[in-house]
Design an enzyme around this catalytic site. Structure first.
Site, short mmCIF file in Angstrom:
data_model
loop_
_atom_site.label_atom_id
_atom_site.label_comp_id
_atom_site.label_asym_id
_atom_site.label_seq_id
_atom_site.Cartn_x
_atom_site.Cartn_y
_atom_site.Cartn_z
N GLY A 291 -53.87 68.91 15.53
CA GLY A 291 -54.95 68.63 15.33
C GLY A 291 -56.40 68.97 16.27
O GLY A 291 -57.16 69.25 16.45
N TRP B 83 -49.65 70.76 11.94
CA TRP B 83 -48.13 71.14 11.75
C TRP B 83 -47.22 69.44 11.07
O TRP B 83 -46.27 69.40 10.86
CB TRP B 83 -47.50 72.18 12.74
CG TRP B 83 -45.66 72.14 12.07
CD1 TRP B 83 -44.75 71.78 13.02
CD2 TRP B 83 -45.57 72.81 11.21
NE1 TRP B 83 -43.96 72.29 12.06
CE2 TRP B 83 -44.45 73.61 11.08
CE3 TRP B 83 -46.25 73.56 10.18
CZ2 TRP B 83 -43.83 73.89 10.02
CZ3 TRP B 83 -45.77 74.25 9.56
CH2 TRP B 83 -44.57 74.52 9.42
N SER C 128 -54.40 75.39 12.32
CA SER C 128 -54.26 74.00 12.43
C SER C 128 -53.38 74.57 13.42
O SER C 128 -54.00 75.48 14.47
CB SER C 128 -52.84 74.23 11.21
OG SER C 128 -51.72 73.87 11.17
N CYS C 129 -52.59 73.57 13.76
CA CYS C 129 -51.92 73.49 15.26
C CYS C 129 -50.89 72.20 14.75
O CYS C 129 -50.59 71.79 14.06
CB CYS C 129 -52.78 72.54 16.56
SG CYS C 129 -53.66 71.86 16.39
N GLY C 130 -50.50 71.71 16.01
CA GLY C 130 -49.29 70.68 16.26
C GLY C 130 -49.87 69.28 15.25
O GLY C 130 -49.16 68.78 14.23
#
Length: 283
Positions: A242, A267, A238-240
């Site tokens: 994708g 996120w 996961s990240c901000g």
């Protein structure tokens, strides 16, 4: 020599093959506002000869309110085919810094059934620094038919993440910078809370490369394991929004870990809701 990722190619390899039939070069540069770089303007000014610009803000699911959501296979196939890219091509993806946004497009091609796809080590910044050929000429495109073979098992959605957080059936690896993960730095998008999903592990994307080049396999293992990732168990990245989550996916695949998914909403979706649990502080 340390073992290098089988999914990364170096600039020498690419320069020797420029103009080869069946080779597609993709500029997948994308930047956060704070980076103050315009990916399309930079591409128009200079790019690797034959490269095609892949706009990660355009090739998305048109029905999703979230940024960078993976488009349906038929939309991806139509768009990429119009770019002159075939599923049978050898595809090399690059970005400006090297290992920032290019892994996302590498991952997109892989989930759409293409496996002859690689990321350029060192990125375009490194390419230019080494004095390799660049051009401002518009790349001639011959549209073709792209056949997508979508593997939905490699993509996690909100329902999957709710279950994972509840059951712990998969580890969560978060690629955002540590400050955002810990909740001590604000998110770049308005209305999105700071922090991380319960039990998530912090694996900042920038920790996986040096000077735009992916770390050797043994060092990737160290970074992942030091972050608390058990490489014998499933992982969801996961990240901000994708994009940089795919840098962790690239690292995982590079060390032989194949039981992984990418949380496409990331996120922006999780932290942007009021009904999802959020933790702050170090994991």
């Amino acid at each position: 020599m340390p073992e290098t990722s089988p999914f990364v190619i170096d600039a020498d390899w690419l320069e020797q093959r420029l103009g080869t039939p069946g080779l597609s070069i993709v500029d997948a540069s994308w930047y956060l506002p704070a980076q103050k770089r315009n990916a399309k303007a930079e591409y128009d000014a200079a790019h690797i000869p034959g490269a095609i610009f892949f706009d990660q803000d355009v090739l998305v699911d048109p029905d999703s309110p979230l940024p960078h959501t993976l488009p349906r296979p038929e939309i991806f196939a139509q768009h990429v085919g119009s770019m002159g890219i075939s599923a049978d091509d050898t595809i090399v993806v690059y970005d400006g810094p090297g290992m920032f946004s290019a892994p996302r497009v590498w991952w997109m091609f892989r989930v759409m059934g293409v496996f002859q796809v690689y990321v350029l080590d060192g990125g375009f910044d490194g390419w230019k620094t080494e004095g390799r050929p660049v051009t401002a000429e518009r790349t001639k495109i011959a549209p073709c038919v792209f056949f997508a073979n979508f593997d939905e098992e490699r993509v996690a959605d909100l329902a999957d993440m709710r279950r994972i957080v509840k059951t712990g059936e998969s580890q969560i690896a978060d690629a955002r910078p540590a400050g955002r993960f810990q909740g001590v730095e604000p998110e770049p998008r308005a209305g999105v809370r700071s922090g991380h999903m319960p039990d998530a592990k912090s694996v900042p994307a920038l920790a996986l490369s040096e000077n735009g080049k992916l770390l050797p396999v043994n060092r990737l293992k160290e970074v992942l394991e030091d972050a608390g990732i058990d490489l014998s168990k499933p992982v969801v990245t996961s990240c901000g929004s994708g994009i940089t989550a795919a840098a962790i996916t690239l690292a995982l695949e590079s060390v032989g870990h194949t039981d992984n998914k990418l949380y496409d909403g990331s996120w922006t979706e999780w932290g942007g809701r009021s009904d999802t649990p959020v933790e702050t502080g170090k994991d």
